[in-house]
Design a protein around this motif. Structure first.
Motif, short mmCIF file in Angstrom:
data_model
loop_
_atom_site.label_atom_id
_atom_site.label_comp_id
_atom_site.label_asym_id
_atom_site.label_seq_id
_atom_site.Cartn_x
_atom_site.Cartn_y
_atom_site.Cartn_z
N ALA A 253 0.84 -1.19 0.00
CA ALA A 253 0.00 0.00 0.00
C ALA A 253 0.87 1.24 0.00
O ALA A 253 1.97 1.24 0.56
CB ALA A 253 -0.92 0.01 1.22
N ALA A 254 0.38 2.31 -0.61
CA ALA A 254 1.10 3.57 -0.63
C ALA A 254 1.04 4.26 0.72
O ALA A 254 1.93 5.03 1.08
CB ALA A 254 0.52 4.48 -1.71
N GLU A 255 -0.01 3.99 1.48
CA GLU A 255 -0.14 4.52 2.83
C GLU A 255 -0.96 3.55 3.65
O GLU A 255 -1.61 2.64 3.11
CB GLU A 255 -0.80 5.90 2.82
CG GLU A 255 -2.16 5.95 2.16
CD GLU A 255 -2.72 7.36 2.04
OE1 GLU A 255 -3.95 7.49 2.06
OE2 GLU A 255 -1.92 8.31 1.94
N ALA A 256 -0.93 3.71 4.95
CA ALA A 256 -1.63 2.78 5.84
C ALA A 256 -3.14 2.88 5.64
O ALA A 256 -3.69 3.99 5.62
CB ALA A 256 -1.29 3.07 7.29
N PRO A 257 -3.83 1.75 5.47
CA PRO A 257 -5.29 1.80 5.46
C PRO A 257 -5.80 2.38 6.77
O PRO A 257 -5.24 2.11 7.84
CB PRO A 257 -5.69 0.33 5.31
CG PRO A 257 -4.49 -0.34 4.73
CD PRO A 257 -3.31 0.39 5.29
N LYS A 258 -6.84 3.16 6.69
CA LYS A 258 -7.38 3.79 7.90
C LYS A 258 -8.82 3.37 8.12
O LYS A 258 -9.49 2.87 7.21
CB LYS A 258 -7.26 5.31 7.81
CG LYS A 258 -8.04 5.95 6.70
CD LYS A 258 -7.81 7.45 6.66
CE LYS A 258 -8.66 8.13 5.60
NZ LYS A 258 -8.38 7.65 4.25
N ALA A 259 -9.29 3.57 9.34
CA ALA A 259 -10.65 3.18 9.70
C ALA A 259 -11.65 3.79 8.73
O ALA A 259 -11.60 4.99 8.44
CB ALA A 259 -10.96 3.62 11.12
N GLY A 260 -12.55 2.95 8.23
CA GLY A 260 -13.57 3.40 7.30
C GLY A 260 -13.22 3.18 5.85
O GLY A 260 -14.11 3.25 4.98
N ASP A 261 -11.94 2.95 5.52
CA ASP A 261 -11.57 2.62 4.14
C ASP A 261 -12.24 1.32 3.72
O ASP A 261 -12.59 0.48 4.56
CB ASP A 261 -10.05 2.48 4.00
CG ASP A 261 -9.32 3.81 4.03
OD1 ASP A 261 -10.00 4.85 4.00
OD2 ASP A 261 -8.08 3.79 4.07
N THR A 262 -12.41 1.15 2.42
CA THR A 262 -13.11 -0.03 1.93
C THR A 262 -12.19 -0.94 1.11
O THR A 262 -11.27 -0.48 0.44
CB THR A 262 -14.32 0.36 1.07
OG1 THR A 262 -13.89 1.18 -0.03
CG2 THR A 262 -15.34 1.11 1.90
N PHE A 263 -12.47 -2.23 1.20
CA PHE A 263 -11.81 -3.25 0.40
C PHE A 263 -12.83 -3.88 -0.55
O PHE A 263 -14.01 -4.03 -0.21
CB PHE A 263 -11.22 -4.35 1.28
CG PHE A 263 -9.79 -4.13 1.68
CD1 PHE A 263 -8.77 -4.76 0.97
CD2 PHE A 263 -9.46 -3.31 2.73
CE1 PHE A 263 -7.45 -4.57 1.32
CE2 PHE A 263 -8.14 -3.10 3.10
CZ PHE A 263 -7.12 -3.74 2.38
N ASP A 264 -12.35 -4.24 -1.74
CA ASP A 264 -13.13 -5.07 -2.66
C ASP A 264 -12.70 -6.52 -2.46
O ASP A 264 -11.57 -6.80 -2.07
CB ASP A 264 -12.87 -4.67 -4.11
CG ASP A 264 -13.27 -3.23 -4.40
OD1 ASP A 264 -14.20 -2.73 -3.74
OD2 ASP A 264 -12.65 -2.61 -5.29
N ARG A 265 -13.59 -7.44 -2.80
CA ARG A 265 -13.28 -8.87 -2.73
C ARG A 265 -13.68 -9.51 -4.06
O ARG A 265 -14.62 -9.07 -4.72
CB ARG A 265 -14.01 -9.54 -1.57
CG ARG A 265 -15.52 -9.46 -1.66
CD ARG A 265 -16.20 -10.03 -0.43
NE ARG A 265 -17.64 -9.85 -0.46
CZ ARG A 265 -18.50 -10.75 -0.94
NH1 ARG A 265 -18.05 -11.90 -1.41
NH2 ARG A 265 -19.79 -10.51 -0.94
N SER A 266 -12.94 -10.53 -4.40
CA SER A 266 -13.23 -11.22 -5.66
C SER A 266 -14.39 -12.18 -5.49
O SER A 266 -14.51 -12.87 -4.48
CB SER A 266 -11.99 -11.98 -6.14
OG SER A 266 -11.63 -13.00 -5.21
#
Length: 326
Positions: A253-266
């Motif tokens: 990652a370019a920066e740390a994921p933060k609370a509330g960020d979203t992930f996609d799943r296959s």
């Protein structure tokens, strides 16, 4: 808000994903807040507000718990323990004021006083953490009194200390060069590796306790009486309505994921939005960790990516089981 944390050189450690951690570190926990509750109705009042069984909590132990709204959604995930003349709990500072206002809402009818404490919070971690703490704070169990506060064993070779600034100064001076001072990012990393869920402001009232694994961390009592949100929490257990859990993911990652960020799943050859970040940490080499709430029926070959990126992440084994033994 105390300015004590600015009086010491708590800096971010330049860690790579394969770095060894310091044998002894003292960590600034200025990202957390300490709430105290005192008064003769403290235990029964909190018993009706939290998911844990506070009546059965021995003074030598701490507990995780959730404070939920009436719909069973989590206001805050807390670490609670006996402290001085009452009890105290820690939670992310970003939710402290809102959570405190909510938990005090009905306290006018009870003899219990809640306060946002001015005591400082520090972490002590590493291979030498147990000897550094237990040699200074005499007692038995995982919760020990200090001169002005409390030392709480959080996990393997990791302690959280709540105390007055002067006592914290003295501890740092005594440990001297044996201890590495670190900012709160090291604590975030340790919490992530332990898959300990935290609710930051972005995720208030988004998840039921089981969606952030609190049932697997002994933070929910299914034998105690009623508490706010209890009907939803019980239904999730006995009727199987919970469809989510928190999983550890690792990737670049370019920066740390933060609370509330979203992930996609296959899903087959397609992608769906399906994950919400609770907390994240990025190493200096670009690798990162995130604790993410996802559907709990994932296929073994599921892949993940941060929204609007193409870099694939993979699931990391949790340090505890999500299987329900009851």
């Amino acid at each position: 808000m105390t300015t004590w944390y600015q009086t010491h050189a708590f800096n971010r450690l330049p860690l790579s994903s394969d770095s060894a951690l310091p044998a002894l570190s003292v960590i600034s926990l200025d990202n957390l807040s300490l709430i105290t509750a005192v008064g003769q109705d403290t235990i029964p009042y909190l018993q009706g507000q939290l998911t844990c069984d506070l009546v059965s909590l021995d003074k030598s132990h701490s507990t995780l718990a959730a404070h939920c709204d009436a719909k069973g959604k989590v206001w805050s995930a807390i670490r609670l323990f006996h402290h001085n003349d009452g009890v105290a709990y820690v939670q992310p500072a970003s939710v402290a004021e809102k959570q405190l206002a909510e938990i005090k809402k009905y306290a006018v009818f009870s003899k219990v006083d809640f306060s946002l404490s001015e005591q400082v919070l520090i972490g002590v971690a590493g291979e030498k953490a147990d000897s550094a703490v237990t040699s200074r704070f005499i007692g038995e169990g995982d919760v020990r009194a200090t001169q002005t506060g409390t030392a709480v064993r959080i996990g393997n070779k990791r302690w959280l200390l709540a105390m007055n600034a002067e006592e914290a100064d003295a501890l740092i001076a005594e440990l001297g060069e044996r201890a590495t001072l670190s900012d709160s990012s090291l604590w975030t990393l340790l919490e992530l590796r332990a898959a300990m869920p935290a609710i930051e402001e972005a995720n208030i009232s988004e998840f039921i306790p089981q969606s952030i694994n609190l049932q697997a961390l002994d933070a929910i009592s299914f034998k105690k009486g009623c508490y706010t949100g209890q009907e939803t929490v019980a239904r999730a257990k006995y009727r199987g309505i919970n469809k989510r859990a928190a999983y550890l993911l690792q990737g670049e990652a370019a920066e740390a994921p933060k609370a509330g960020d979203t992930f996609d799943r296959s899903v087959g050859e397609n992608w769906r939005t399906g994950g919400t970040v609770l907390s994240g940490y990025r190493f200096e080499d670009g690798q990162a960790l995130a604790l993410v709430v996802l559907p709990n029926n994932l296929d073994d070959d599921s892949q993940f990516r941060l929204a609007d990126t193409d870099v694939l992440w993979q699931k990391v084994d949790l340090p505890y089981s999500l299987e329900d033994d009851a």
